[in-house]
Design a protein around this motif. Structure first.
Motif, PDB file in Angstrom:
ATOM      1  N   THR A 204       0.827  -1.201   0.000  1.00  0.00           N
ATOM      2  CA  THR A 204       0.000   0.000   0.000  1.00  0.00           C
ATOM      3  C   THR A 204       0.864   1.254   0.000  1.00  0.00           C
ATOM      4  O   THR A 204       0.590   2.219  -0.728  1.00  0.00           O
ATOM      5  N   ASP A 205       1.921   1.261   0.819  1.00  0.00           N
ATOM      6  CA  ASP A 205       2.830   2.409   0.858  1.00  0.00           C
ATOM      7  C   ASP A 205       3.452   2.667  -0.509  1.00  0.00           C
ATOM      8  O   ASP A 205       3.561   3.823  -0.955  1.00  0.00           O
ATOM      9  N   LYS A 206       3.872   1.584  -1.191  1.00  0.00           N
ATOM     10  CA  LYS A 206       4.485   1.738  -2.507  1.00  0.00           C
ATOM     11  C   LYS A 206       3.490   2.277  -3.531  1.00  0.00           C
ATOM     12  O   LYS A 206       3.801   3.158  -4.335  1.00  0.00           O
ATOM     13  N   ILE A 207       2.264   1.733  -3.502  1.00  0.00           N
ATOM     14  CA  ILE A 207       1.263   2.142  -4.491  1.00  0.00           C
ATOM     15  C   ILE A 207       0.805   3.572  -4.258  1.00  0.00           C
ATOM     16  O   ILE A 207       0.630   4.345  -5.206  1.00  0.00           O
ATOM     17  N   THR A 208       0.587   3.946  -2.993  1.00  0.00           N
ATOM     18  CA  THR A 208       0.155   5.317  -2.708  1.00  0.00           C
ATOM     19  C   THR A 208       1.229   6.319  -3.120  1.00  0.00           C
ATOM     20  O   THR A 208       0.911   7.417  -3.608  1.00  0.00           O
ATOM     21  N   GLU A 209       2.492   5.929  -2.932  1.00  0.00           N
ATOM     22  CA  GLU A 209       3.585   6.807  -3.363  1.00  0.00           C
ATOM     23  C   GLU A 209       3.638   6.914  -4.881  1.00  0.00           C
ATOM     24  O   GLU A 209       3.864   7.995  -5.441  1.00  0.00           O
ATOM     25  N   MET A 210       3.403   5.791  -5.549  1.00  0.00           N
ATOM     26  CA  MET A 210       3.483   5.761  -7.011  1.00  0.00           C
ATOM     27  C   MET A 210       2.329   6.511  -7.669  1.00  0.00           C
ATOM     28  O   MET A 210       2.514   7.259  -8.628  1.00  0.00           O
ATOM     29  N   LEU A 211       1.114   6.327  -7.145  1.00  0.00           N
ATOM     30  CA  LEU A 211      -0.075   6.907  -7.764  1.00  0.00           C
ATOM     31  C   LEU A 211      -0.501   8.238  -7.142  1.00  0.00           C
ATOM     32  O   LEU A 211      -1.354   8.928  -7.693  1.00  0.00           O
ATOM     33  N   GLY A 212       0.048   8.577  -5.978  1.00  0.00           N
ATOM     34  CA  GLY A 212      -0.311   9.830  -5.336  1.00  0.00           C
ATOM     35  C   GLY A 212      -1.709   9.834  -4.746  1.00  0.00           C
ATOM     36  O   GLY A 212      -2.403  10.856  -4.763  1.00  0.00           O
ATOM     37  N   ILE A 213      -2.154   8.678  -4.245  1.00  0.00           N
ATOM     38  CA  ILE A 213      -3.480   8.565  -3.638  1.00  0.00           C
ATOM     39  C   ILE A 213      -3.358   7.937  -2.267  1.00  0.00           C
ATOM     40  O   ILE A 213      -2.308   7.373  -1.928  1.00  0.00           O
ATOM     41  N   LYS A 214      -4.408   8.040  -1.456  1.00  0.00           N
ATOM     42  CA  LYS A 214      -4.406   7.468  -0.111  1.00  0.00           C
ATOM     43  C   LYS A 214      -5.692   6.683   0.130  1.00  0.00           C
ATOM     44  O   LYS A 214      -6.737   7.014  -0.445  1.00  0.00           O
ATOM     45  N   PRO A 215      -5.627   5.660   0.976  1.00  0.00           N
ATOM     46  CA  PRO A 215      -6.857   4.934   1.350  1.00  0.00           C
ATOM     47  C   PRO A 215      -7.846   5.893   2.001  1.00  0.00           C
ATOM     48  O   PRO A 215      -7.472   6.724   2.827  1.00  0.00           O
ATOM     49  N   LYS A 216      -9.112   5.758   1.634  1.00  0.00           N
ATOM     50  CA  LYS A 216     -10.115   6.692   2.130  1.00  0.00           C
ATOM     51  C   LYS A 216     -10.503   6.435   3.576  1.00  0.00           C
ATOM     52  O   LYS A 216     -10.952   7.334   4.277  1.00  0.00           O
ATOM     53  N   ASP A 217     -10.354   5.209   4.040  1.00  0.00           N
ATOM     54  CA  ASP A 217     -10.764   4.876   5.405  1.00  0.00           C
ATOM     55  C   ASP A 217      -9.624   4.252   6.209  1.00  0.00           C
ATOM     56  O   ASP A 217      -9.848   3.664   7.263  1.00  0.00           O
ATOM     57  N   ASN A 218      -8.379   4.358   5.678  1.00  0.00           N
ATOM     58  CA  ASN A 218      -7.197   3.780   6.327  1.00  0.00           C
ATOM     59  C   ASN A 218      -7.272   2.260   6.449  1.00  0.00           C
ATOM     60  O   ASN A 218      -6.538   1.667   7.235  1.00  0.00           O
ATOM     61  N   ASN A 219      -8.170   1.632   5.695  1.00  0.00           N
ATOM     62  CA  ASN A 219      -8.240   0.176   5.647  1.00  0.00           C
ATOM     63  C   ASN A 219      -7.470  -0.275   4.412  1.00  0.00           C
ATOM     64  O   ASN A 219      -7.962  -0.164   3.293  1.00  0.00           O
ATOM     65  N   TYR A 220      -6.259  -0.766   4.630  1.00  0.00           N
ATOM     66  CA  TYR A 220      -5.375  -1.071   3.512  1.00  0.00           C
ATOM     67  C   TYR A 220      -5.882  -2.249   2.680  1.00  0.00           C
ATOM     68  O   TYR A 220      -5.697  -2.288   1.464  1.00  0.00           O
ATOM     69  N   GLU A 221      -6.490  -3.219   3.341  1.00  0.00           N
ATOM     70  CA  GLU A 221      -7.048  -4.358   2.591  1.00  0.00           C
ATOM     71  C   GLU A 221      -8.122  -3.880   1.623  1.00  0.00           C
ATOM     72  O   GLU A 221      -8.108  -4.233   0.437  1.00  0.00           O
ATOM     73  N   ASN A 222      -9.076  -3.113   2.145  1.00  0.00           N
ATOM     74  CA  ASN A 222     -10.149  -2.603   1.288  1.00  0.00           C
ATOM     75  C   ASN A 222      -9.601  -1.715   0.175  1.00  0.00           C
ATOM     76  O   ASN A 222     -10.124  -1.708  -0.948  1.00  0.00           O
ATOM     77  N   PHE A 223      -8.561  -0.971   0.485  1.00  0.00           N
ATOM     78  CA  PHE A 223      -7.939  -0.093  -0.499  1.00  0.00           C
ATOM     79  C   PHE A 223      -7.383  -0.897  -1.672  1.00  0.00           C
ATOM     80  O   PHE A 223      -7.617  -0.574  -2.842  1.00  0.00           O
ATOM     81  N   LEU A 224      -6.665  -1.979  -1.370  1.00  0.00           N
ATOM     82  CA  LEU A 224      -6.089  -2.806  -2.435  1.00  0.00           C
ATOM     83  C   LEU A 224      -7.170  -3.503  -3.248  1.00  0.00           C
ATOM     84  O   LEU A 224      -7.066  -3.612  -4.469  1.00  0.00           O
ATOM     85  N   VAL A 225      -8.212  -3.975  -2.563  1.00  0.00           N
ATOM     86  CA  VAL A 225      -9.320  -4.624  -3.276  1.00  0.00           C
ATOM     87  C   VAL A 225     -10.013  -3.617  -4.184  1.00  0.00           C
ATOM     88  O   VAL A 225     -10.363  -3.923  -5.336  1.00  0.00           O
ATOM     89  N   THR A 226     -10.205  -2.406  -3.691  1.00  0.00           N
ATOM     90  CA  THR A 226     -10.851  -1.364  -4.502  1.00  0.00           C
ATOM     91  C   THR A 226     -10.012  -1.032  -5.730  1.00  0.00           C
ATOM     92  O   THR A 226     -10.547  -0.892  -6.843  1.00  0.00           O
ATOM     93  N   LEU A 227      -8.701  -0.921  -5.537  1.00  0.00           N
ATOM     94  CA  LEU A 227      -7.821  -0.673  -6.676  1.00  0.00           C
ATOM     95  C   LEU A 227      -7.916  -1.797  -7.699  1.00  0.00           C
ATOM     96  O   LEU A 227      -7.945  -1.560  -8.917  1.00  0.00           O
ATOM     97  N   TYR A 228      -7.957  -3.032  -7.207  1.00  0.00           N
ATOM     98  CA  TYR A 228      -8.078  -4.195  -8.097  1.00  0.00           C
ATOM     99  C   TYR A 228      -9.353  -4.103  -8.925  1.00  0.00           C
ATOM    100  O   TYR A 228      -9.340  -4.265 -10.147  1.00  0.00           O
TER     101      TYR A 228
END
Length: 239
Positions: A204-228
């Motif tokens: 998540t840290d790598k992807i947020t740095e690469m894309l310039g976005i952050k998880p909306k609810d600080n739930n990293y699992e949900n963030f990755l699933v949403t990106l998928y």
């Protein structure tokens, strides 16, 4: 127990347990027993059909086509069954790329082409190679690992088959590559535990740095699933 270190495209290191020589040998034996039974079954069918064919060229073509279909069994089985033949399913092992993602059709085809050589030399290479690879694995950039123990994480139930009504949350997901999305799925598919949480956080840290976005609810699992899911939406969107 041999460990295969997988360095993903996001520099996330994942440890997977390499399949043992015994596991791979038993899987081979099971597969060739399956082929033996299939050969008997198809042989009876071929004998019955050929007797009805008067053209000798058609008879030869039918036999050759049947032989090729049977010999391609390891290739098409692993291609359409997520890296597993019948033997590998029984032994709970599978073929993966060295970066942990699912092998491409070309990689699996290379493994199949070298199978004859590996029947005679493969065990030696598996024993002494760094990542428990046979010759075909070395050529294709693959290895065989054990399936992770434990139940598939519930979070993966949120991975969707995208419909036209799906509303994406992150347009930036369209910038991801198939390789990177494969890494996301691989990390989410790890068995639950502290290591899985650490990998999810690192990725998540790598992807947020690469894309310039952050998880909306600080739930990293949900963030990755949403990106998928968002990536699937943009990848299949008809312009």
């Amino acid at each position: 127990m041999a460990q295969t270190s997988i360095i993903t495209g996001q520099n996330v290191k994942i440890q997977q347990t390499a399949a043992t020589v015994l596991q791979r040998l038993i899987a081979w034996i099971i597969d060739y027993f399956v082929l033996f039974l299939a050969s008997i079954f198809f042989g009876l069918i071929i004998a019955a059909l050929i007797s009805d064919l008067n053209n000798e060229d058609l008879q030869v073509a039918f036999v050759v086509a049947s032989f090729l279909a049977l010999s391609l069994y390891p290739f098409w089985m692993e291609q359409f069954n997520n890296g597993q033949s019948v033997g590998k399913m029984v032994m709970k092992i599978r073929v993966v790329c060295l970066d942990g993602t699912r092998p491409s059709i070309s990689a699996l085809f290379i493994r199949w082409l070298t199978l004859t050589i590996d029947i005679f030399l493969g065990l030696a290479f598996i024993i002494f190679s760094k990542n428990s690879q046979r010759i075909g694995d070395l050529a294709a950039g693959t290895t065989v690992v054990k399936n992770p123990k434990g139940k598939r994480p519930e979070i993966l139930n949120a991975i969707l088959f995208i419909s036209k009504d799906y509303q994406p949350s992150f347009p930036e997901a369209s910038k991801l590559t198939m390789h990177q999305v494969g890494i996301i799925e691989k990390v989410l598919d790890l068995k639950s535990g502290e290591e899985r949480t650490r990998y999810i956080n690192q990725l998540t840290d790598k992807i947020t740095e690469m894309l310039g976005i952050k998880p909306k609810d600080n739930n990293y699992e949900n963030f990755l699933v949403t990106l998928y899911n968002d990536f699937q939406f943009y990848a299949t969107k008809v312009v």
